[in-house]
Design a protein around this motif. Structure first.
Motif, PDB file in Angstrom:
ATOM      1  N   VAL A 274       0.872  -1.177   0.000  1.00 60.77           N
ATOM      2  CA  VAL A 274       0.000   0.000   0.000  1.00 60.77           C
ATOM      3  C   VAL A 274       0.904   1.221   0.000  1.00 60.77           C
ATOM      4  O   VAL A 274       1.865   1.308   0.773  1.00 60.77           O
ATOM      5  N   GLN A 275       0.606   2.156  -0.881  1.00 66.41           N
ATOM      6  CA  GLN A 275       1.363   3.410  -0.974  1.00 66.41           C
ATOM      7  C   GLN A 275       0.413   4.551  -0.637  1.00 66.41           C
ATOM      8  O   GLN A 275      -0.712   4.595  -1.137  1.00 66.41           O
ATOM      9  N   GLN A 276       0.874   5.478   0.191  1.00 67.62           N
ATOM     10  CA  GLN A 276       0.050   6.624   0.566  1.00 67.62           C
ATOM     11  C   GLN A 276       0.854   7.907   0.390  1.00 67.62           C
ATOM     12  O   GLN A 276       1.968   8.013   0.891  1.00 67.62           O
ATOM     13  N   GLU A 277       0.273   8.844  -0.355  1.00 67.84           N
ATOM     14  CA  GLU A 277       0.833  10.193  -0.460  1.00 67.84           C
ATOM     15  C   GLU A 277      -0.093  11.102   0.319  1.00 67.84           C
ATOM     16  O   GLU A 277      -1.291  11.167   0.038  1.00 67.84           O
ATOM     17  N   PHE A 278       0.462  11.804   1.276  1.00 67.98           N
ATOM     18  CA  PHE A 278      -0.344  12.736   2.046  1.00 67.98           C
ATOM     19  C   PHE A 278      -0.571  13.995   1.216  1.00 67.98           C
ATOM     20  O   PHE A 278       0.127  14.231   0.231  1.00 67.98           O
ATOM     21  N   PRO A 279      -1.580  14.812   1.560  1.00 64.92           N
ATOM     22  CA  PRO A 279      -1.935  15.976   0.730  1.00 64.92           C
ATOM     23  C   PRO A 279      -0.724  16.822   0.352  1.00 64.92           C
ATOM     24  O   PRO A 279       0.138  17.101   1.184  1.00 64.92           O
ATOM     25  N   ASN A 280      -0.686  17.184  -0.948  1.00 64.22           N
ATOM     26  CA  ASN A 280       0.412  17.989  -1.463  1.00 64.22           C
ATOM     27  C   ASN A 280      -0.074  18.762  -2.689  1.00 64.22           C
ATOM     28  O   ASN A 280      -1.252  18.700  -3.040  1.00 64.22           O
TER      29      ASN A 280
END
Length: 141
Positions: A35-41
């Motif tokens: 699982v890959q997660q990018e936080f808000p950007n």
């Protein structure tokens, strides 16, 4: 001096992404349950969470959007099956993006946290801090 084996994989993974790796080459870095997660950007204001098939699809789309990119690993530390990295990313847009022209250079300072299982990435969390670009293609410092 030898590095932690998971740090070596993490660095090779970033090098492969910079080369535009997709498909089986990219998948080889990930555990099947990854699982890959990018936080808000800047690029994903609401953040994004991806399973492995979505990671591979995003890599294909990324090749179309970014002409060339580079990751500079500034620091990396490992503890057990976890790796924390400080990375500077530079990417040149292949297509216009949100009012920025093709050829525009984006730069981000990234904290990435990786969890490994069996020598492969099980989880990835990115905190991408993009420099504010001016309209000439040069990040404003």
């Amino acid at each position: 001096m030898p590095q932690h084996p998971d740090v070596e994989v993490a660095v090779r993974y970033h090098e492969a992404v910079a080369r535009g790796a997709t498909g089986e080459e990219l998948a080889s870095f990930f555990h099947e349950e990854a699982v890959q997660q990018e936080f808000p950007n800047l690029l994903f204001p609401d953040g994004v969470r991806r399973d492995l098939p979505a990671v591979l699809q995003a890599a294909e789309r990324g090749r179309e959007a970014v002409d060339r990119q580079r990751f500079e690993v500034r620091d990396a530390v490992a503890s057990g099956d976890r790796v924390a990295m400080e990375v500077t990313w530079t990417g040149t847009l292949a297509v216009p993006l949100g009012g920025l022209p093709a050829g525009h250079v984006l730069r981000a300072h990234i904290a990435v946290f990786l969890e490994f299982r069996d020598g492969r990435i099980l989880a990835q969390r990115n905190y991408d801090c993009y420099e504010r670009p001016d309209r000439t293609g040069t990040p404003v410092r």
